[in-house]
Design a protein around this motif. Structure first.
Motif, PDB file in Angstrom:
ATOM      1  N   ASP A 138       0.859  -1.188   0.000  1.00 14.11           N
ATOM      2  CA  ASP A 138       0.000   0.000   0.000  1.00 14.11           C
ATOM      3  C   ASP A 138       0.892   1.234   0.000  1.00 14.11           C
ATOM      4  OD1 ASP A 138      -1.637   2.170   0.645  1.00 14.11           O
ATOM      5  OD2 ASP A 138      -2.887   1.025   2.022  1.00 14.11           O
ATOM      6  N   ASP A 157       0.293   4.372   0.321  1.00 16.06           N
ATOM      7  CA  ASP A 157       0.029   5.313   1.418  1.00 16.06           C
ATOM      8  C   ASP A 157       0.724   4.866   2.702  1.00 16.06           C
ATOM      9  OD1 ASP A 157      -1.502   6.964  -0.193  1.00 16.06           O
ATOM     10  OD2 ASP A 157      -3.406   5.978   0.328  1.00 16.06           O
ATOM     11  N   GLU A 182       3.591   6.657   4.919  1.00 16.19           N
ATOM     12  CA  GLU A 182       3.411   6.839   6.366  1.00 16.19           C
ATOM     13  C   GLU A 182       4.600   6.284   7.147  1.00 16.19           C
ATOM     14  OE1 GLU A 182       0.440   5.382  10.007  1.00 16.19           O
ATOM     15  OE2 GLU A 182      -0.143   5.066   7.910  1.00 16.19           O
TER      16      GLU A 182
END
Length: 455
Positions: free
Chosen positions: A54, A56, A60
């Motif tokens: 992922d 994102d 992060e």
């Protein structure tokens, strides 16, 4: 250095421990909240819960600011895809992926890469190489082989009756001359590099660097058990990928002395096609009648390579008690079994976790490091350095370099000449140098051998 590790399992935790001890910043990304929490409770690190595929979550976890990304999850697919995503979005980040299946590699050749990933490590291939080194060295114990320098590192626990108990290393060398060096000592649980004044005590475990050409003579004089007999019958339990790698490495002339035991008939057929010279037995090793019928215990070497750690330890111990001269057990998932195996009479263990982490650490050490092995549970690392033209101490003598007790030069290979250096040794281009150092001192060692001027 900022490191992002995908997978907070056994390999990820061990790798992180090494990096954190060096003062590196480590962040985990793992899909399991439990593993993420455990990593943070055990280590001084950050841990993010989420999928490594992922984008994102990668952002992060700080992927954009990472120097390296190492994917060590239990899924080849996740390791491949996640490193591919990282490389396509953050091309300056160095990526390392562990891949077990040769289907993805395209071949069984080490160093083959795909999706732009910088390095691929095959854990089972690394374990197969460790097994090969143990078998060909004749040392069925904790060993590391350095092919470029032609040296072997092994460990020995000192017991009552050893001639050199209560002697320091200067006295030992006078008693037993030869091309070897005691590089490290584990005394009452504390590990240190050795000096001439180090005194050897009962119960100490010592790490010995030895010239491969003199090993038989030196091992005999130092009281290190080794197999001076020919391996006339080798039993391998388990038709696994590691067994396949091992058989591919062993010379074909040895195949006639090898018997493979496998309960799955289809796997037996595969191995029969790949290795026609070995004897294949289709049967269950847990069947006592099978042991008697096939005379399994009558072997010079019994190697258990199943996917089950407990079975490998139990069966190897049983084989030893039934008459096998030497036994080796594979440890895939739980390194706690290594100590148990020793108490059960097993001669050697091979850990895929240790082999994999050593391979990754070698990559991180840079191109000057040809081979790396850790001993004493990673507290001492032994590096095989190749002296490059930009080495900052090129043409200097060993006595003129202040190692501050951080490292020991255990051996040098120059062309066809191998020798244990003294203070007058002069570093020359293309020399292969064996360096043993406490893991916690690696930063200083890297400044010496990593071409930095701030030593």
């Amino acid at each position: 250095m900022n490191a992002l590790i995908f997978g907070a399992g056994r390999r990820g935790l061990r790798l992180a421990r090494h990096l954190i001890e060096e003062g590196r910043s480590v962040t985990f990304l793992d899909s399991s909240p439990g593993r993420s929490a455990l990593a943070q409770s055990k280590l001084d690190c950050m841990a993010i819960t989420g999928s490594a595929t992922d984008l994102d979550k990668l952002i992060e976890a700080g992927c954009e600011g990472a120097d390296i990304v190492v994917a060590v999850t239990d899924s080849d697919e996740v390791n491949l895809v996640s490193c591919g995503i990282v490389k396509s979005n953050f091309p300056k980040v160095h990526t390392i992926a562990t891949i077990r299946s040769i289907t993805y590699l395209g071949s069984n050749e080490k160093g083959h890469t795909i999706l732009g990933i910088d390095n691929i490590v095959n854990p089972e291939q690394e374990a197969g190489q460790r097994l090969y080194d143990i078998i060909t060295s004749g040392l069925f114990c904790d060993i590391a082989y350095f092919p470029g320098a032609h040296y072997i590192v092994t460990t020995k626990t000192l017991t009552k009756g050893d001639l050199y108990l209560d002697k320091n290393l200067i006295e030992l060398k006078k008693m037993l001359p030869g091309r070897y060096l005691v590089a490290g000592v584990k005394h009452r649980g504390k590990v240190s590099t050795a000096t001439g004044n180090t005194t050897l005590r009962e119960g100490d475990e010592i790490a010995i660097i030895c010239d491969d050409d003199e090993r038989d003579d030196i091992y005999n004089r130092l009281g290190i058990p080794y197999s001076d007999f020919r391996l006339r019958r080798i039993i391998i339990l388990g038709g696994t990928r590691i067994a396949r790698y091992l058989l591919a490495l062993l010379p074909e002339k040895m195949h006639r002395d090898i018997t493979l035991v496998e309960k799955d008939s289809s796997i037996c057929a595969e191995f029969s096609d790949m290795f026609p010279s070995i004897l294949i037995l289709n049967g269950a090793i847990t069947d006592e009648n099978f042991w008697d019928t096939e005379n399994i215990a009558d072997s010079d070497l019994f190697i258990s390579l199943t996917e089950n750690d407990e079975l490998n330890v139990i069966i190897s111990s049983y084989a030893k008690k039934q008459g096998a001269r030497r036994t080796i057990a594979l440890i895939k998932t739980n390194n706690n079994y290594i100590g148990l195996a020793r108490t059960m009479g097993i001669d050697a263990t091979v850990s895929t976790t240790e082999a994999t982490v050593d391979a990754i650490m070698k990559i991180l050490r840079g191109e000057s490091v040809r081979t790396l092995h850790s001993i004493f549970d990673g507290e001492i690392e032994v590096y095989e350095y190749v002296i490059k033209p930009n080495f900052i101490h090129l043409n200097k003598s060993l006595k003129d370099i202040n190692f501050k007790g951080a490292a020991v030069i255990g051996g040098v290979s120059r062309g066809n000449d191998n020798f244990i250096p003294d203070g007058n040794y002069i570093f020359k281009e293309n020399d292969t140098v064996l360096v043993a150092a406490l893991h916690k001192n690696y930063d200083y060692v890297e400044r010496i051998f990593g071409h930095r001027e701030d030593v």
